[in-house]
Design a protein around this motif. Structure first.
Motif, mmCIF file in Angstrom:
data_model
loop_
_atom_site.group_PDB
_atom_site.id
_atom_site.type_symbol
_atom_site.label_atom_id
_atom_site.label_comp_id
_atom_site.label_asym_id
_atom_site.label_seq_id
_atom_site.Cartn_x
_atom_site.Cartn_y
_atom_site.Cartn_z
ATOM 1 N N LYS A 163 0.881 -1.249 0.023
ATOM 2 C CA LYS A 163 -0.111 -0.056 -0.080
ATOM 3 C C LYS A 163 0.935 1.392 -0.091
ATOM 4 N N HIS A 164 1.454 1.623 -1.264
ATOM 5 C CA HIS A 164 2.374 2.794 -1.299
ATOM 6 C C HIS A 164 1.687 4.156 -0.995
ATOM 7 N N GLU A 165 2.277 4.542 -0.027
ATOM 8 C CA GLU A 165 1.871 6.167 0.452
ATOM 9 C C GLU A 165 2.706 7.087 -0.301
ATOM 10 N N ALA A 166 3.827 6.780 -0.782
ATOM 11 C CA ALA A 166 4.760 7.648 -1.098
ATOM 12 C C ALA A 166 5.734 7.033 -1.931
ATOM 13 N N ALA A 167 6.517 7.819 -2.862
ATOM 14 C CA ALA A 167 7.733 7.290 -3.808
ATOM 15 C C ALA A 167 8.531 8.711 -4.005
ATOM 16 N N GLN A 168 9.472 8.975 -3.136
ATOM 17 C CA GLN A 168 10.038 10.078 -3.430
ATOM 18 C C GLN A 168 11.715 9.890 -3.800
ATOM 19 N N PRO A 169 12.019 10.195 -4.925
ATOM 20 C CA PRO A 169 13.668 9.833 -5.288
ATOM 21 C C PRO A 169 14.452 11.000 -4.905
ATOM 22 N N ARG A 170 15.824 10.506 -4.830
ATOM 23 C CA ARG A 170 16.959 11.555 -4.761
ATOM 24 C C ARG A 170 18.157 10.640 -5.322
ATOM 25 N N LEU A 171 19.037 11.228 -5.726
ATOM 26 C CA LEU A 171 20.183 10.942 -6.774
ATOM 27 C C LEU A 171 21.451 10.580 -5.678
ATOM 28 N N THR A 172 22.125 9.598 -5.970
ATOM 29 C CA THR A 172 23.406 9.193 -5.345
ATOM 30 C C THR A 172 24.370 10.192 -6.311
ATOM 31 N N ARG A 173 25.620 10.182 -5.404
ATOM 32 C CA ARG A 173 26.756 10.928 -6.019
ATOM 33 C C ARG A 173 26.953 10.627 -7.500
ATOM 34 N N ASP A 174 26.739 9.360 -7.762
ATOM 35 C CA ASP A 174 27.196 8.839 -9.261
ATOM 36 C C ASP A 174 25.629 9.124 -10.068
ATOM 37 N N GLY A 175 24.659 9.845 -9.644
ATOM 38 C CA GLY A 175 23.568 9.870 -10.447
ATOM 39 C C GLY A 175 22.420 8.803 -10.555
ATOM 40 N N ARG A 176 22.526 7.898 -9.630
ATOM 41 C CA ARG A 176 21.324 6.769 -9.456
ATOM 42 C C ARG A 176 20.440 7.218 -8.762
ATOM 43 N N PRO A 177 19.174 6.971 -8.900
ATOM 44 C CA PRO A 177 17.884 7.204 -8.217
ATOM 45 C C PRO A 177 17.813 6.215 -7.056
ATOM 46 N N VAL A 178 17.401 6.928 -6.043
ATOM 47 C CA VAL A 178 17.156 5.954 -4.754
ATOM 48 C C VAL A 178 15.584 6.402 -4.497
ATOM 49 N N VAL A 179 14.797 5.564 -4.305
ATOM 50 C CA VAL A 179 13.368 5.933 -4.009
ATOM 51 C C VAL A 179 12.975 5.302 -2.622
ATOM 52 N N TYR A 180 12.506 6.458 -1.785
ATOM 53 C CA TYR A 180 12.205 5.924 -0.492
ATOM 54 C C TYR A 180 10.410 5.869 -0.372
ATOM 55 N N MET A 181 10.234 4.960 0.284
ATOM 56 C CA MET A 181 8.511 4.481 0.167
ATOM 57 C C MET A 181 8.024 4.029 1.291
ATOM 58 N N GLY A 182 6.872 4.510 1.782
ATOM 59 C CA GLY A 182 6.019 3.829 2.906
ATOM 60 C C GLY A 182 5.104 2.865 2.614
ATOM 61 N N ASP A 183 4.644 2.093 3.555
ATOM 62 C CA ASP A 183 3.356 1.110 3.336
ATOM 63 C C ASP A 183 2.552 1.387 4.476
ATOM 64 N N ASP A 184 1.522 2.121 3.947
ATOM 65 C CA ASP A 184 0.411 2.662 4.939
ATOM 66 C C ASP A 184 -0.466 1.788 5.483
ATOM 67 N N GLU A 185 -0.051 1.138 6.374
ATOM 68 C CA GLU A 185 -0.833 0.106 7.296
ATOM 69 C C GLU A 185 -0.150 0.002 8.580
ATOM 70 N N LYS A 186 -0.857 -0.026 9.570
ATOM 71 C CA LYS A 186 -0.443 -0.580 10.969
ATOM 72 C C LYS A 186 0.422 -1.768 10.930
ATOM 73 N N PHE A 187 1.694 -1.542 11.532
ATOM 74 C CA PHE A 187 2.793 -2.679 11.669
ATOM 75 C C PHE A 187 3.294 -3.034 10.333
ATOM 76 N N ASP A 188 3.208 -2.292 9.609
ATOM 77 C CA ASP A 188 3.871 -2.479 8.074
ATOM 78 C C ASP A 188 5.327 -1.632 8.051
ATOM 79 N N TYR A 189 5.913 -1.677 6.976
ATOM 80 C CA TYR A 189 7.399 -1.389 6.883
ATOM 81 C C TYR A 189 7.692 -0.236 5.840
ATOM 82 N N PHE A 190 8.714 0.235 6.059
ATOM 83 C CA PHE A 190 9.566 1.251 5.543
ATOM 84 C C PHE A 190 10.690 0.669 4.402
#
Length: 554
Positions: free
Chosen positions: A224-251
């Protein structure tokens, strides 16, 4: 008509630049507004609505009100007002019946095949789009969240493994709330048991190409994706952070193996539209640095004066051009990507208090995660409080600050601390980054987060448990005023605050589901916002600016 106009229940917003050969239009500049439309409130949309017997017309209108909107807007320089540009070539709607392409490691897998799509590569529609993100290469990301509510007759699924997987994603029982299965068999799991597997992904949209097909990126996992916000590494690769919007679920985070190409050439754009199909998906395990007996579930600070600790990113699966690899014993790579929650269960990820929106600071690189609440924390048979989730029966939520090891987003180690522990500042179980609590605004249920050009974090709320309406708040993240939280605006009865886009002189918010309270209907409205008496309540996007035209957030 609905398919040709702005959708319902707007959530995530992105405002992108539009360079039309440097031309301005009567002293105004144009931008591209992209919005998610999470779900529909039929009882507030249709007079005389019978939830047990919706008509085909009502259902088809609801299908058309879901999805995404792309709208070019024109800015009045002196006032800050934004006006839609009608019939612009980029204006576009994507709905429950639009075509979406499946890409990445799960594309074509038998788990994604149905009678209507025997190749498992094309899905009709995107459901329950919540928060999202804007990429450095000029696309937008949209998280499919509570897709479980659209599917019916899970109780008729006889295969025990399939039934268990459906249950882990919140799909059970008989008829659905909206009864869509009466009008399209794909929502009936007894007929199409794989259809639910085709939702719960991150969708990537190119708002600059009105002829493009949006893509569901399976390498980013299914939950259950609540977000997907990317940033770039020093060499230009995207890293995407995501939360699972449910009680007791994961990051989670996803680290791409491919580098972004700069520029706006056709070759660069085509390459960048493949960045999210190859890389490694991780889930977070957080460890507190205080003795367990100092975390008693009340929210009392431990002896060191803050909730903090270290963490580890646990690899789940890697998608690559020469094949995909699972890092979870007993699960194939495809199973990890399609049933990512089950993979997180197996590796012992930390059970969080509804991880929703996520935002890396463009100045410091620290990552901020809104944890909205968890009223079941500490109940019998459920996970007790821990240092990252320090309150049992957590009504108000918290905001976590994460710092990657050596400020490297590809690292598998991180440090973390709770930046805010929300609630009434007079409650001893609250914390505002150490700032004097008599000088801050009360806040409850943080949901969406965003940064302004000055480095301040802005927080919108959903479900305020303090008896107030939801609102938008700004807080300094560094310097002597770190933790000084101030309320900026309030939304109407029954609404949640979504979206926020914070520019130097303008703030945009999506006011979602105004008037959504128990017993409300078209005939008995709880709100008549925004048009006033005699008009139907409508979700809307609001632009706010200073009367003197000055900067906001200073």
């Amino acid at each position: 008509a609905q398919a040709g106009q702005f959708g319902y229940n707007n959530d995530f917003l992105s405002l992108l630049p539009l360079d039309e050969r440097g031309r301005e239009h009567g002293g105004a500049r144009r931008q591209v507004l992209v919005a998610n439309h999470e779900y529909t409130d039929e009882v507030l949309m249709f007079a005389g609505y019978d939830p047990e017997n919706p008509s085909r017309e009502q259902v088809e209108i609801a299908w058309a009100a879901h999805g995404l909107s792309v709208v070019v807007v024109e800015e009045e320089r002196r006032s800050g007002k934004l006006t839609p540009v009608r019939r612009h070539r980029l204006n576009r709607r994507l709905t429950t019946t639009s075509r979406f392409e499946v890409t990445g490691p799960a594309a074509g897998h038998p788990l994604l095949r149905t009678s209507a799509d025997r190749r498992g590569t094309t899905v009709l529609g995107t459901l329950n789009n919540c928060a999202g993100g804007t990429t450095p290469w000029g696309t937008t990301l949209h998280g499919e969240e509570n897709f479980n509510q659209y599917f019916a007759h899970a109780e008729k699924v006889t295969d025990p493994e399939t039934a268990a997987r459906l249950k882990r994603y919140g799909i059970s029982g008989g008829a659905s709330e909206r009864k869509w299965e009466r009008f399209d068999r794909r929502f009936d799991l007894s007929q199409e048991p794989n259809e639910a597997n085709r939702h719960g992904w991150v969708v990537e949209l190119d708002p600059y190409d009105p002829d493009s097909t949006p893509r569901k990126r399976t390498a980013l996992g299914r939950f259950k994706h609540e977000a997907a916000q990317p940033r770039l590494t020093r060499d230009g690769r995207p890293v995407v952070y995501m939360g699972d919007d449910e009680k007791f679920d994961y990051f989670y985070k996803f680290v791409s193996s491919k580098r972004m190409r700069k520029g706006d050439s056709r070759a660069a754009r085509e390459h960048n539209l493949t960045l999210l199909d190859e890389g490694t998906l991780y889930v977070a395990r957080l460890t507190g640095d205080s003795p367990a007996d100092q975390i008693d579930g009340t929210g009392k600070l431990p002896a060191d004066g803050e909730f903090d600790g270290s963490g580890q990113w646990i690899p789940l699966a890697t998608a690559g051009p020469r094949g995909d690899v699972s890092h979870v014993p007993g699960m194939s790579a495809a199973e990890v990507f399609v049933f990512t929650r089950l993979a997180g269960d197996k590796v012992g990820a930390t059970k969080m208090d509804r991880p929703e929106d996520v935002e890396p600071s463009p100045r410091t690189g620290k990552v901020y995660i809104a944890l909205t609440n968890n009223s079941d924390r500490g109940k019998e048979g459920r996970a007790p409080a821990d240092e990252a989730n320090p309150r049992n029966a957590n009504k108000h939520g918290q905001v976590l600050e994460l710092t990657e090891y050596r400020e490297d987003p590809t690292s598998t180690r991180f440090a973390w601390s709770l930046f805010l522990v929300a609630g009434d500042p007079e409650d001893p179980a609250t914390y505002f980054a150490g700032f004097p609590k008599e000088k801050v605004s009360p806040i409850s249920c943080p949901d969406n987060v965003a940064f302004d050009p000055h480095g301040n974090l802005w927080i919108s709320t959903d479900g305020n448990a303090l008896g107030s309406h939801d609102g938008l708040f700004g807080v300094a993240t560094s310097g002597p005023r770190k933790g000084e939280l101030k309320q900026f605006l309030t939304v109407p009865t029954g609404a949640e605050t979504c979206g926020p886009v914070i520019q130097d002189r303008r703030v945009l918010v999506a006011v979602q589901h105004p008037g959504e309270v128990d017993g409300a209907s078209v005939e008995k409205p709880a709100s008549q916002w925004p048009d006033g008496p005699g008009r139907i309540v409508r979700p809307s996007v609001v632009a706010v600016w200073r009367a003197d035209g000055g900067d906001i957030g200073v």
